[in-house]
Scaffold this active site. Sequence first.
Site, PDB file in Angstrom:
ATOM      1  N   ASP A  17       5.315  87.772 -64.053  1.00 33.77           N
ATOM      2  CA  ASP A  17       6.634  87.341 -63.598  1.00 33.77           C
ATOM      3  C   ASP A  17       6.430  86.249 -62.555  1.00 33.77           C
ATOM      4  O   ASP A  17       5.847  86.489 -61.490  1.00 33.77           O
ATOM      5  CB  ASP A  17       7.386  88.528 -62.995  1.00 33.77           C
ATOM      6  CG  ASP A  17       8.803  88.182 -62.565  1.00 33.77           C
ATOM      7  OD1 ASP A  17       9.205  87.003 -62.695  1.00 33.77           O
ATOM      8  OD2 ASP A  17       9.511  89.084 -62.090  1.00 33.77           O
ATOM      9  N   CYS A  33      14.493  82.322 -63.154  1.00 35.60           N
ATOM     10  CA  CYS A  33      13.646  83.152 -64.021  1.00 35.60           C
ATOM     11  C   CYS A  33      13.711  82.756 -65.484  1.00 35.60           C
ATOM     12  O   CYS A  33      12.711  82.823 -66.196  1.00 35.60           O
ATOM     13  CB  CYS A  33      13.996  84.630 -63.854  1.00 35.60           C
ATOM     14  SG  CYS A  33      15.595  85.124 -64.569  1.00 35.60           S
ATOM     15  N   ARG A  70       8.740  67.390 -61.846  1.00 33.73           N
ATOM     16  CA  ARG A  70       8.614  67.759 -60.431  1.00 33.73           C
ATOM     17  C   ARG A  70       9.851  68.509 -59.940  1.00 33.73           C
ATOM     18  O   ARG A  70      10.429  68.217 -58.911  1.00 33.73           O
ATOM     19  CB  ARG A  70       8.340  66.529 -59.563  1.00 33.73           C
ATOM     20  CG  ARG A  70       7.553  66.886 -58.287  1.00 33.73           C
ATOM     21  CD  ARG A  70       6.897  65.676 -57.654  1.00 33.73           C
ATOM     22  NE  ARG A  70       7.834  64.803 -56.984  1.00 33.73           N
ATOM     23  CZ  ARG A  70       8.276  65.005 -55.732  1.00 33.73           C
ATOM     24  NH1 ARG A  70       7.860  66.048 -55.033  1.00 33.73           N
ATOM     25  NH2 ARG A  70       9.108  64.158 -55.185  1.00 33.73           N
ATOM     26  N   HIS A  90      17.360  89.281 -65.634  1.00 32.92           N
ATOM     27  CA  HIS A  90      16.065  88.829 -65.129  1.00 32.92           C
ATOM     28  C   HIS A  90      15.050  88.822 -66.262  1.00 32.92           C
ATOM     29  O   HIS A  90      14.793  89.847 -66.886  1.00 32.92           O
ATOM     30  CB  HIS A  90      15.546  89.703 -63.990  1.00 32.92           C
ATOM     31  CG  HIS A  90      14.206  89.222 -63.501  1.00 32.92           C
ATOM     32  ND1 HIS A  90      14.034  87.989 -62.931  1.00 32.92           N
ATOM     33  CD2 HIS A  90      12.962  89.783 -63.560  1.00 32.92           C
ATOM     34  CE1 HIS A  90      12.754  87.813 -62.635  1.00 32.92           C
ATOM     35  NE2 HIS A  90      12.086  88.877 -63.014  1.00 32.92           N
ATOM     36  N   GLU A 141      13.932  77.605 -57.691  1.00 33.66           N
ATOM     37  CA  GLU A 141      15.064  76.892 -57.081  1.00 33.66           C
ATOM     38  C   GLU A 141      16.275  76.947 -57.994  1.00 33.66           C
ATOM     39  O   GLU A 141      16.147  77.065 -59.214  1.00 33.66           O
ATOM     40  CB  GLU A 141      14.686  75.445 -56.728  1.00 33.66           C
ATOM     41  CG  GLU A 141      14.008  74.672 -57.849  1.00 33.66           C
ATOM     42  CD  GLU A 141      14.918  73.656 -58.529  1.00 33.66           C
ATOM     43  OE1 GLU A 141      16.134  73.909 -58.605  1.00 33.66           O
ATOM     44  OE2 GLU A 141      14.398  72.636 -59.015  1.00 33.66           O
TER      45      GLU A 141
END
Length: 278
Positions: free
Chosen positions: A128, A73, A68, A113, A43
Amino acid sequence: MTTTTATPTVASYLDRIGAADAQVGPDLLARIVRGHNATIPFENLDPFTGTEPPVDGGAVAAKLVHGRRGGWCFEHNRLLHDVLDELGYRVTPLVGRVRLGLDASAAATSRTHRLTLVETDEGVFTADVGFGATTPTEPLRLEAGTVQRTAQAEYRYRRGPGDTWVLERRGSGDWADQYVFDLTPTPAIDYAMGSWYLTHHPDSGFRRGLAVALSGPDRRSTLSGNRLTVRGPGTVAEEHELGSPAEVLQALDEVFGIDTAGVAGLAERVRRVHFTGA
């Protein structure tokens, strides 16, 4: 790898992803990658609302393990790297250039990334857990040409120019590139720079709209703006257009398990971007 006694953070992480009873051995890496993908959502709530995401290992663990929340990445794969390292795996932090949606003639993209190289007695793998809706939900053996199946799609590696590797994915269509990387260890400052760039650059898609994903063994759920999509293996996707910011926040909680209480300004940002076009 060598066995180690789990620290409190690692123990809490394994409990969060449903692997607290896992035994160190050949299947542990796969169980961790599957459990992480099924439990901790991808997210972008922080960059979407103008908040600086954490890059420090302790802050990342506080957010993803104890808070939570999910992340992108730089957070997911920092957490995974640190856990595997503490468990005794031989890990190398790597960085790649995203190629998803681009053709072969497109210009090079930025190195933004993060992923992890994992060396085991059974071979060399990449792990990943931070590529969003098309994240590989299994560790992938680093060898060219071998088709590797997951619950959601097939993946394979090919050799790129120089010493690079290209990850390809095939879902319901043809093979498509996901990202390209080499095996040079990446220092922490490069991740900090990449995170800052994607948080602040005006062209960053992570600033412009919600992007959320959670990939379990029997379904993959995604939220793009106010469009919620749920797909099981081999099934037609169920798509739902959410009608209000309140419905978006409800989906973040009930579908993705995200606690949005501490995300300042989220409802108003969702309203402005996805319901008024501002």
